[in-house]
Design a protein around this motif. Structure first.
Motif, PDB file in Angstrom:
ATOM      1  N   ALA A 164       3.800 -12.330  -6.494  1.00  0.00           N
ATOM      2  CA  ALA A 164       4.194 -10.931  -6.657  1.00  0.00           C
ATOM      3  C   ALA A 164       5.024 -10.736  -7.922  1.00  0.00           C
ATOM      4  O   ALA A 164       5.688 -11.653  -8.411  1.00  0.00           O
ATOM      5  CB  ALA A 164       4.983 -10.452  -5.443  1.00  0.00           C
ATOM      6  N   CYS A 165       4.962  -9.530  -8.448  1.00  0.00           N
ATOM      7  CA  CYS A 165       5.832  -9.085  -9.541  1.00  0.00           C
ATOM      8  C   CYS A 165       6.483  -7.767  -9.138  1.00  0.00           C
ATOM      9  O   CYS A 165       5.960  -7.032  -8.291  1.00  0.00           O
ATOM     10  CB  CYS A 165       5.028  -8.862 -10.829  1.00  0.00           C
ATOM     11  N   GLU A 166       7.602  -7.474  -9.765  1.00  0.00           N
ATOM     12  CA  GLU A 166       8.236  -6.175  -9.576  1.00  0.00           C
ATOM     13  C   GLU A 166       7.457  -5.132 -10.371  1.00  0.00           C
ATOM     14  O   GLU A 166       7.070  -5.368 -11.513  1.00  0.00           O
ATOM     15  CB  GLU A 166       9.690  -6.227 -10.040  1.00  0.00           C
ATOM     16  N   HIS A 167       7.218  -3.988  -9.728  1.00  0.00           N
ATOM     17  CA  HIS A 167       6.495  -2.901 -10.392  1.00  0.00           C
ATOM     18  C   HIS A 167       7.340  -1.634 -10.300  1.00  0.00           C
ATOM     19  O   HIS A 167       7.768  -1.234  -9.215  1.00  0.00           O
ATOM     20  CB  HIS A 167       5.124  -2.687  -9.750  1.00  0.00           C
ATOM     21  N   PHE A 168       7.552  -1.003 -11.453  1.00  0.00           N
ATOM     22  CA  PHE A 168       8.506   0.097 -11.567  1.00  0.00           C
ATOM     23  C   PHE A 168       7.812   1.434 -11.822  1.00  0.00           C
ATOM     24  O   PHE A 168       6.834   1.502 -12.560  1.00  0.00           O
ATOM     25  CB  PHE A 168       9.466  -0.151 -12.741  1.00  0.00           C
ATOM     26  N   TYR A 169       8.372   2.486 -11.220  1.00  0.00           N
ATOM     27  CA  TYR A 169       8.041   3.838 -11.660  1.00  0.00           C
ATOM     28  C   TYR A 169       9.176   4.780 -11.275  1.00  0.00           C
ATOM     29  O   TYR A 169      10.027   4.438 -10.441  1.00  0.00           O
ATOM     30  CB  TYR A 169       6.699   4.333 -11.108  1.00  0.00           C
ATOM     31  N   ILE A 170       9.199   5.942 -11.924  1.00  0.00           N
ATOM     32  CA  ILE A 170      10.165   6.974 -11.555  1.00  0.00           C
ATOM     33  C   ILE A 170       9.404   8.213 -11.108  1.00  0.00           C
ATOM     34  O   ILE A 170       8.258   8.440 -11.511  1.00  0.00           O
ATOM     35  CB  ILE A 170      11.113   7.349 -12.724  1.00  0.00           C
ATOM     36  N   VAL A 171      10.050   8.998 -10.259  1.00  0.00           N
ATOM     37  CA  VAL A 171       9.523  10.300  -9.852  1.00  0.00           C
ATOM     38  C   VAL A 171      10.595  11.327 -10.152  1.00  0.00           C
ATOM     39  O   VAL A 171      11.765  11.161  -9.752  1.00  0.00           O
ATOM     40  CB  VAL A 171       9.159  10.331  -8.360  1.00  0.00           C
ATOM     41  N   GLN A 213      12.214  -1.618  -0.600  1.00  0.00           N
ATOM     42  CA  GLN A 213      12.272  -1.475  -2.042  1.00  0.00           C
ATOM     43  C   GLN A 213      13.099  -2.619  -2.619  1.00  0.00           C
ATOM     44  O   GLN A 213      13.962  -3.176  -1.935  1.00  0.00           O
ATOM     45  CB  GLN A 213      12.901  -0.138  -2.434  1.00  0.00           C
ATOM     46  N   LEU A 214      12.839  -2.950  -3.871  1.00  0.00           N
ATOM     47  CA  LEU A 214      13.607  -3.974  -4.561  1.00  0.00           C
ATOM     48  C   LEU A 214      14.734  -3.304  -5.337  1.00  0.00           C
ATOM     49  O   LEU A 214      14.690  -2.104  -5.620  1.00  0.00           O
ATOM     50  CB  LEU A 214      12.701  -4.766  -5.500  1.00  0.00           C
ATOM     51  N   PRO A 215      15.752  -4.064  -5.703  1.00  0.00           N
ATOM     52  CA  PRO A 215      16.883  -3.462  -6.429  1.00  0.00           C
ATOM     53  C   PRO A 215      16.442  -2.814  -7.735  1.00  0.00           C
ATOM     54  O   PRO A 215      15.539  -3.295  -8.420  1.00  0.00           O
ATOM     55  CB  PRO A 215      17.796  -4.661  -6.694  1.00  0.00           C
ATOM     56  N   GLU A 216      17.101  -1.719  -8.067  1.00  0.00           N
ATOM     57  CA  GLU A 216      16.809  -1.058  -9.340  1.00  0.00           C
ATOM     58  C   GLU A 216      17.168  -1.984 -10.505  1.00  0.00           C
ATOM     59  O   GLU A 216      18.092  -2.794 -10.409  1.00  0.00           O
ATOM     60  CB  GLU A 216      17.618   0.247  -9.460  1.00  0.00           C
ATOM     61  N   ASP A 217      16.431  -1.837 -11.584  1.00  0.00           N
ATOM     62  CA  ASP A 217      16.752  -2.578 -12.815  1.00  0.00           C
ATOM     63  C   ASP A 217      16.497  -1.622 -13.969  1.00  0.00           C
ATOM     64  O   ASP A 217      15.454  -1.662 -14.624  1.00  0.00           O
ATOM     65  CB  ASP A 217      15.887  -3.838 -12.933  1.00  0.00           C
ATOM     66  N   THR A 256       0.808  -1.221   0.000  1.00  0.00           N
ATOM     67  CA  THR A 256       0.000   0.000   0.000  1.00  0.00           C
ATOM     68  C   THR A 256       0.839   1.269   0.000  1.00  0.00           C
ATOM     69  O   THR A 256       0.547   2.238  -0.716  1.00  0.00           O
ATOM     70  CB  THR A 256      -0.960  -0.004   1.204  1.00  0.00           C
ATOM     71  N   TRP A 257       1.901   1.266   0.781  1.00  0.00           N
ATOM     72  CA  TRP A 257       2.668   2.523   0.967  1.00  0.00           C
ATOM     73  C   TRP A 257       3.276   3.046  -0.328  1.00  0.00           C
ATOM     74  O   TRP A 257       3.493   4.252  -0.470  1.00  0.00           O
ATOM     75  CB  TRP A 257       3.753   2.322   2.018  1.00  0.00           C
ATOM     76  N   HIS A 258       3.568   2.146  -1.291  1.00  0.00           N
ATOM     77  CA  HIS A 258       4.229   2.621  -2.518  1.00  0.00           C
ATOM     78  C   HIS A 258       3.308   2.596  -3.736  1.00  0.00           C
ATOM     79  O   HIS A 258       3.766   2.769  -4.860  1.00  0.00           O
ATOM     80  CB  HIS A 258       5.510   1.828  -2.798  1.00  0.00           C
ATOM     81  N   ALA A 259       1.993   2.392  -3.519  1.00  0.00           N
ATOM     82  CA  ALA A 259       1.063   2.392  -4.650  1.00  0.00           C
ATOM     83  C   ALA A 259       0.998   3.777  -5.286  1.00  0.00           C
ATOM     84  O   ALA A 259       1.226   4.798  -4.627  1.00  0.00           O
ATOM     85  CB  ALA A 259      -0.325   1.965  -4.185  1.00  0.00           C
ATOM     86  N   ALA A 260       0.665   3.799  -6.571  1.00  0.00           N
ATOM     87  CA  ALA A 260       0.628   5.075  -7.294  1.00  0.00           C
ATOM     88  C   ALA A 260      -0.604   5.904  -6.945  1.00  0.00           C
ATOM     89  O   ALA A 260      -0.599   7.126  -7.120  1.00  0.00           O
ATOM     90  CB  ALA A 260       0.664   4.816  -8.804  1.00  0.00           C
ATOM     91  N   GLY A 261      -1.669   5.243  -6.491  1.00  0.00           N
ATOM     92  CA  GLY A 261      -2.839   5.991  -6.037  1.00  0.00           C
ATOM     93  C   GLY A 261      -3.698   6.571  -7.138  1.00  0.00           C
ATOM     94  O   GLY A 261      -4.232   7.672  -7.012  1.00  0.00           O
ATOM     95  N   LEU A 262      -3.867   5.838  -8.234  1.00  0.00           N
ATOM     96  CA  LEU A 262      -4.718   6.298  -9.330  1.00  0.00           C
ATOM     97  C   LEU A 262      -6.160   5.861  -9.067  1.00  0.00           C
ATOM     98  O   LEU A 262      -6.419   4.721  -8.701  1.00  0.00           O
ATOM     99  CB  LEU A 262      -4.241   5.726 -10.662  1.00  0.00           C
ATOM    100  N   ILE A 263      -7.093   6.763  -9.303  1.00  0.00           N
ATOM    101  CA  ILE A 263      -8.507   6.475  -9.079  1.00  0.00           C
ATOM    102  C   ILE A 263      -9.238   6.572 -10.410  1.00  0.00           C
ATOM    103  O   ILE A 263      -9.608   7.652 -10.866  1.00  0.00           O
ATOM    104  CB  ILE A 263      -9.139   7.453  -8.057  1.00  0.00           C
ATOM    105  N   PHE A 285      13.979   6.324  -8.453  1.00  0.00           N
ATOM    106  CA  PHE A 285      13.715   5.171  -9.317  1.00  0.00           C
ATOM    107  C   PHE A 285      13.174   4.086  -8.388  1.00  0.00           C
ATOM    108  O   PHE A 285      13.922   3.540  -7.582  1.00  0.00           O
ATOM    109  CB  PHE A 285      14.989   4.705 -10.030  1.00  0.00           C
ATOM    110  N   PHE A 286      11.880   3.818  -8.492  1.00  0.00           N
ATOM    111  CA  PHE A 286      11.264   2.928  -7.510  1.00  0.00           C
ATOM    112  C   PHE A 286      10.934   1.571  -8.127  1.00  0.00           C
ATOM    113  O   PHE A 286      10.423   1.483  -9.244  1.00  0.00           O
ATOM    114  CB  PHE A 286       9.976   3.539  -6.951  1.00  0.00           C
ATOM    115  N   ASN A 287      11.207   0.535  -7.351  1.00  0.00           N
ATOM    116  CA  ASN A 287      10.838  -0.827  -7.715  1.00  0.00           C
ATOM    117  C   ASN A 287      10.281  -1.499  -6.464  1.00  0.00           C
ATOM    118  O   ASN A 287      11.003  -1.650  -5.465  1.00  0.00           O
ATOM    119  CB  ASN A 287      12.057  -1.588  -8.240  1.00  0.00           C
ATOM    120  N   GLY A 288       9.014  -1.858  -6.510  1.00  0.00           N
ATOM    121  CA  GLY A 288       8.387  -2.504  -5.352  1.00  0.00           C
ATOM    122  C   GLY A 288       7.498  -3.654  -5.785  1.00  0.00           C
ATOM    123  O   GLY A 288       7.031  -3.688  -6.928  1.00  0.00           O
ATOM    124  N   PRO A 289       7.243  -4.602  -4.901  1.00  0.00           N
ATOM    125  CA  PRO A 289       6.437  -5.770  -5.273  1.00  0.00           C
ATOM    126  C   PRO A 289       4.939  -5.522  -5.132  1.00  0.00           C
ATOM    127  O   PRO A 289       4.499  -4.822  -4.223  1.00  0.00           O
ATOM    128  CB  PRO A 289       6.901  -6.824  -4.267  1.00  0.00           C
TER     129      PRO A 289
END
Length: 818
Positions: A230-237, A293-297, A48-55, A323-327
């Protein structure tokens, strides 16, 4: 000072993400004050803490849209209720199309939004540029704008839900690890847990698994199947960008990307077509995982970022802050899990949100709480019902392969008839290799490989997806017309098959089924099992084999649901044995006006109307084997379903195929089965009929016998008979033979959208696309309904349609009784 762990609770929720907090909040709102939520570490620390929060309010069905809209409304009012800011902004969203196929998809979605009363409008590339000046719109073909969509702060929403739950009496305890769920006589009795090295037991009748990516392993300890990986999910800010102001959420699905402006920064995320499952094969999630966080890729994300820079050139000079990578956890079919597990009474599930957990959890928590409180779901939730799960799907090798695909499906083209590409071939009919050698192109339902269509010699054996006529359209037409004018063969071995037997089997089925079950041995009865509201829980045939034994045939996709419904309603004093015998027998269907001629050439038994009338079953000889021949049909023609022991299936097929040469036998696929059944206006469970659809409104009153005595749902049937129908199932045929119907197109009556198409296919014999759909009819006669003018809205275009309350094909059912 740590909170004491209570010895008793009405419900124990495991998992303190947004899902668990939502269930706790809504149960407490319903007056369940003795609710306990246990979190292994800290609230929100998993996903939950790293979700993008799109509605995004528009979902694939009316009820999923209802839940998403509820979430949006809830998050707006939570701040006032709890004092915790949810960051909820209804800044709107845009989806843009870069291809003609995607344009068709988003325009169809816009029509669907209108049908669901979601504010939407189609906008031009120029309007996109005006709303999103930073965007490169040169290759954009179309776009849609939903002004009431938005974004939020996921962690704060979870915290607000948690505070609201506490305010209404719930207890939330962090730092508690659940070690087991205790059971007795097939139901939950308690939870064991550890806190600071000490073991505690909480006595409870209800457990909610809201453990997210830990949910599969937690459930497995209790013998419950919750297929998650789980899968790795990536985004950048980015770093702050000068002059960047509030913008709508932007989705560019053709580039697998989404964009969200937040506090002058830009977040760019992706749902790439080939994802990275996590953790590595053979590894488990670390026990101390918390806000990790998971390692950057960067290599994995680089292609996405290159497209993003082209789409939004300002990103080229913007610094990357994070550069965020979370499960995140995903399911095999890209739909989350809700409801009571079929294996264990009192074990509830709210997990597997496939990266749409924030927009889903508010509504999902409300729906599950009502389900737990009332003993039945508040409306049709079949598409997310945990009972759709197949036992084999908990296999970790299967899950790891499948979820690499399901992450990307969120933004993939949602073509009709799209088939999964990964984790295939798990469940195969004894005829699989035979059919494959003859050109079968397979699809998968509930893990079953089924021949969907047959390729001609030299034709490629692959789908070429489109919103228009796909590459198998002519194959389907040839198969369809063979069934209507000659004889066709279907392998329907994926049917679910259940034996119900024992001293009280008849009384049990009389109580559960709406039709008359007290029939002679050898009779086949078409019936529904209803809930107390008169909604349809199961659509099936029941064959009486003997005084104490019955044989139930259900769709393969609903087998686990139907088994669960039977077992749930079995009382302790009833002597009844319920057995899944699906794998024991194959089902070979011979259908068409020449079916009797073919059968006569392969069987010495008398298959005339006099000796084997419609709706009866008996054992016959086929070749050198035996079959139980059921004279029923789902295509609206003379025919038999042959139930053959799996070890004799190949021989019986070979005998039929050889004899069929002289009769023009055509091998047919499931697409043809569906196009034939919709011409005959036969209903399809999960689309045309659900537990929310009253059996009389569905037009199935002919299968209900209120005079037989009491049965589940009888009072609701009598009530509607007295009060009258509020809506009716109607069959539609498009007057223009070119457009296609699939599902969820808007039904327009006298210029006003009144409902949606529940299922659609092409009626090759009738010469146009056919659809089913409910039309409001309160206080109206059949003549009133048919006097109206009907259109179906397809991607913004309204196509005139002919409506009928009786099947357009063979309305008197004369052909099935030939």
């Amino acid at each position: 000072m740590k909170k004491p762990i209570p010895s008793k609770a009405r419900a124990v929720i495991i998992g303190g993400g947004v899902s668990g907090c939502s269930v706790a909040y809504h149960l407490a709102k319903l007056g369940w004050t003795d609710v306990v939520l246990l979190e292994r570490k800290q609230l929100t620390c998993g996903t939950t803490w790293h979700a993008a929060g799109l509605i995004g309010q528009l979902r694939a069905s009316q009820n999923m849209t209802r839940l998403a809209k509820y979430s949006a409304d809830l998050y707006v009012r939570l701040e006032a209720e709890t004092g915790i800011g949810t960051g909820m902004k209804q800044n709107g969203s845009m989806t843009v199309a870069l291809t003609d196929e995607r344009k068709e998809e988003i325009y169809r979605q816009a029509s669907l939004a209108r049908a669901f009363n979601v504010d939407v409008r189609e906008i031009s590339p120029q309007e996109v540029k005006e709303m999103y000046p930073h965007l490169n719109v040169g290759d954009i073909k179309a776009a849609v704008h939903l002004p009431l969509d938005g974004q939020c702060d996921p962690a704060n929403i979870a915290m607000a839900l948690a505070k609201g739950a506490r305010q209404n009496g719930a207890t939330i305890i962090e730092g508690v690890i659940v070690t087991g769920v205790s059971t007795k006589d097939g139901r939950v009795t308690g939870v064991t847990c550890e806190q600071d090295g000490e073991t505690y037991t909480i006595e409870t009748d209800n457990v909610v698994n809201a453990a997210g990516m830990w949910g599969r392993n937690l459930a497995a300890h209790s013998g419950v199947t919750v297929p998650l990986h789980a899968c790795e999910h990536f985004y950048i800010v980015t770093e702050p960008i000068t002059g960047l102001k509030q913008l709508p959420v932007l989705r560019v699905p053709d580039e697998a990307t989404y964009y969200k402006e937040d506090a002058g920064k830009m977040l760019v995320g992706a749902f790439e077509l080939k994802a990275k499952p996590w953790p590595a094969k053979g590894e488990a999630i670390r026990a101390d995982f918390c806000f990790d966080q998971l390692p950057e890729d960067f290599d994995h994300f680089q292609h996405i970022l290159e497209m993003a820079v082209n789409r939004m050139p300002m990103l080229e000079t913007a610094g990357i802050h994070t550069f965020f990578n979370g499960p995140e956890s995903f399911t095999p079919d890209d739909r989350y899990y809700l409801g009571e597990a079929p294996e264990l009474k009192g074990y509830w599930v709210a997990a597997g949100y496939n990266s749409i957990g924030i927009v889903s959890s508010g509504g999902a928590g409300m729906a599950l709480a009502q389900w737990m409180n009332d003993g039945e779901p508040p409306f049709d939730l079949w598409e997310v019902d945990i009972r759709r799960v197949q036992p084999f799907q908990k296999n970790r090798t299967y899950l790891r392969e499948r979820v690499s695909e399901t992450l990307g499906l969120l933004y993939a083209d949602h073509f009709p008839f799209r088939q999964m590409a990964t984790a295939r071939g798990v469940r195969r009919s004894p005829l699989h290799e035979h059919l494959k050698a003859r050109g079968a192109v397979f699809g998968e339902v509930a893990g079953n490989e089924r021949a969907n269509w047959f390729a001609k010699p030299g034709q490629e054996r692959e789908y070429r997806y489109s919103w228009k006529r796909q590459n198998w359209f002519e194959n389907q037409r040839d198969e369809h017309m063979a069934v209507r004018t000659g004889v066709g063969f279907f392998d329907m071995s994926s049917f679910g098959k259940i034996r119900v037997e024992g001293r009280d089997a008849l009384a049990f089925l009389q109580r559960l089924c709406a039709n008359q079950m007290d029939v002679p041995a050898g009779r086949i009865v078409y019936t529904q099992m209803l809930n107390r509201r008169g909604g349809i829980e199961s659509d099936l045939t029941v064959t009486r084999l003997s005084e104490t034994a019955f044989f139930l045939v259900v769709p393969g996709a609903t087998l686990q649901r139907d088994l669960a419904w039977l077992r749930k309603n079995l009382t302790g004093d009833e002597f009844v044995v319920i057995t899944d015998v699906t794998a024991a027998e194959s089902v070979l269907c011979i259908m068409g006006p020449k079916a009797r001629n073919l059968m006569a050439s392969v069987s010495p038994n008398d298959l005339s109307n006099a000796h084997h009338p419609f709706g009866t079953a008996r054992e016959i000889e086929v070749g050198m084997g035996l079959a139980r021949a059921h004279r029923v049909t789902y295509v609206g023609e003379l025919g038999w379903e042959l139930y053959v022991s799996s070890d004799q299936t190949a021989h019986v097929f070979e005998a039929i195929e050889e004899a069929g040469i002289a009769h023009g036998l055509k091998l047919c696929g499931l697409h043809t089965l569906d196009s034939c059944r919709i011409e005959k206006a036969f209903r399809h469970f999960g689309h045309d009929i659900t537990d929310e659809d009253h059996v009389l409104e569905a037009g199935l009153g002919f299968a209900v016998r209120t005079k037989k005595g009491d049965f589940l749902g009888r009072d609701a049937v009598l009530r509607v008979q007295e009060e009258g129908l509020k809506r009716r199932m109607v069959q539609f045929r498009l007057n223009d033979p070119e457009p296609l119907l699939f599902h969820n197109e808007a039904v327009v009556r006298d210029g006003k959208i009144v409902s949606t198409i529940t299922s659609g296919n092409y009626g090759h014999f009738l010469g146009g696309a056919i659809g089913m759909g409910y039309v409001p009819c309160e206080g109206q006669t059949e003549a009133d309904l048919l006097a109206s003018s009907y259109e179906i809205e397809i991607a913004g275009r309204r196509v005139p349609a002919t409506a009928s309350l009786v099947p357009m094909y063979d309305p008197k059912a004369e052909r099935v009784r030939m």
